[in-house]
Design an enzyme around this catalytic site. Structure first.
Site, PDB file in Angstrom:
ATOM      1  N   TYR A 125     -11.842 -25.442  -5.287  1.00  0.00           N
ATOM      2  CA  TYR A 125     -12.619 -26.169  -6.288  1.00  0.00           C
ATOM      3  C   TYR A 125     -11.847 -27.385  -6.785  1.00  0.00           C
ATOM      4  O   TYR A 125     -12.401 -28.493  -6.882  1.00  0.00           O
ATOM      5  CB  TYR A 125     -12.958 -25.241  -7.452  1.00  0.00           C
ATOM      6  CG  TYR A 125     -13.662 -25.906  -8.609  1.00  0.00           C
ATOM      7  CD1 TYR A 125     -15.026 -26.165  -8.562  1.00  0.00           C
ATOM      8  CD2 TYR A 125     -12.962 -26.263  -9.761  1.00  0.00           C
ATOM      9  CE1 TYR A 125     -15.677 -26.768  -9.627  1.00  0.00           C
ATOM     10  CE2 TYR A 125     -13.606 -26.860 -10.834  1.00  0.00           C
ATOM     11  CZ  TYR A 125     -14.962 -27.108 -10.761  1.00  0.00           C
ATOM     12  OH  TYR A 125     -15.603 -27.711 -11.812  1.00  0.00           O
TER      13      TYR A 125
ATOM     14  N   SER B  80     -14.347 -32.978 -12.965  1.00  0.00           N
ATOM     15  CA  SER B  80     -13.772 -31.954 -13.827  1.00  0.00           C
ATOM     16  C   SER B  80     -12.345 -32.360 -14.134  1.00  0.00           C
ATOM     17  O   SER B  80     -11.735 -33.143 -13.401  1.00  0.00           O
ATOM     18  CB  SER B  80     -13.789 -30.601 -13.106  1.00  0.00           C
ATOM     19  OG  SER B  80     -12.979 -29.648 -13.761  1.00  0.00           O
TER      20      SER B  80
END
Length: 301
Positions: A159, A146
């Site tokens: 995350y 990501s």
């Protein structure tokens, strides 16, 4: 002379977390390229429905139950895929979860689940498939990270940490393969916020083009045809990231505030996310049948 794309027709791809979202659209794109695709997912019913939708009456798409946190389950997924479809040429570590909320409110269960899926899930896939690729001297490993693996965003602290891990792991693997002169390819996919169920309720950021699962799938196909390591989606995010890295910290943080990136996740609409969060929390592989999740946090890409 223009570089010729690699031929994908007839190759076998295995995708973790492939029943929904980015994984599903990647499977769709690979099938369109003439590939045979194995979909691994914790939710076998949805995986089988996806396989039926994409197979179009053929036998080129198969579904398997997969718990990426269990290395034996990953091994069984790979073995079943190769038994049914043939030697895997592309392995896509796609499965991941993204709970949203302030770090100080994050439960231990949520932290553990993120590390189990986003970190150990990727490691288990790499440890099982890479020896086969190296021995055969062919194969392409796709690790879905990501843009959160390139920076830190309020509301997704753990995350971000797990995605930094995926980026660092991928960089190191690429270096080690080059060191032993292996032709095995590694690509690290780094999307901005993608319009999947995982992104439900997130605030928009100014100046950032909305990204779809189809955009990510298209970028993955392109990276398979013309191998490269960095796969940033959309391409404008790569330019923005490059500019940010040239700025001092105060400049980076000021620009993030100007774009609203500092509030996009931490001010998410939790009411809008509730359905997603409930389903995601129930996907915890360590919950026995009938158990209730300890917290409404987490979900699969």
């Amino acid at each position: 002379m223009a570089k010729q794309p690699r031929v994908l027709v007839g190759q076998v791809a295995a995708i973790t977390g492939g029943a929904r979202g980015i994984g599903k659209e990647t499977a769709r794109a690979l099938v369109a390229e003439g590939m045979k695709v194995a979909i691994g997912d914790l939710d076998l019913d949805v995986a089988e429905a996806t396989a039926r939708e994409l197979a179009r009456g053929g036998s080129n798409v198969r579904a398997y139950r997969l718990d990426v946190t269990d290395r034996a389950s990953v091994r069984a997924f790979i073995e079943a895929t190769e038994r049914d479809l043939g030697p895997i040429g592309v392995f896509d570590n796609n499965a991941g979860i993204m709970p949203v909320g302030a770090f100080l409110d994050e439960s231990d269960d949520s932290t553990r689940r993120q590390i189990d899926i986003n970190v150990y899930g990727v490691l288990n896939g790499v440890k099982e498939i890479l020896p086969l690729f190296v021995e055969r001297r062919r194969g392409h490993l796709i690790n879905v990270a990501s843009m959160a693996g390139k920076g830190g965003f309020p509301g997704v602290a753990t995350y971000c940490g797990t995605k930094h891990f995926v980026v660092g792991l991928s960089e190191s693997l690429r270096g080690e393969l080059q060191y032993v002169d292996s032709p095995v390819e590694v690509s690290c996919v780094m999307p901005a916020i993608v319009q999947t169920e995982l992104a439900t309720g997130l605030k928009a950021t100014r100046g950032v083009k909305p990204t779809t699962p189809e955009d990510v799938a298209e970028a993955i196909v392109d990276a398979l045809k013309f191998p490269r390591f960095d796969v940033i989606v959309p391409k404008s995010a790569a330019v923005a990231n490059g500019v940010l890295q040239l700025l001092p910290r105060r400049g980076r943080e000021g620009l993030a505030r100007a774009l609203g990136a500092d509030k996009a996740l931490i001010e998410a609409d939790q009411g809008a996310r509730q359905g997603y969060e409930v389903r995601a929390a129930h996907s915890d592989p360590q919950l026995a049948s009938g158990d209730q999740p300890a917290a409404l946090s987490g979900g699969q890409d």
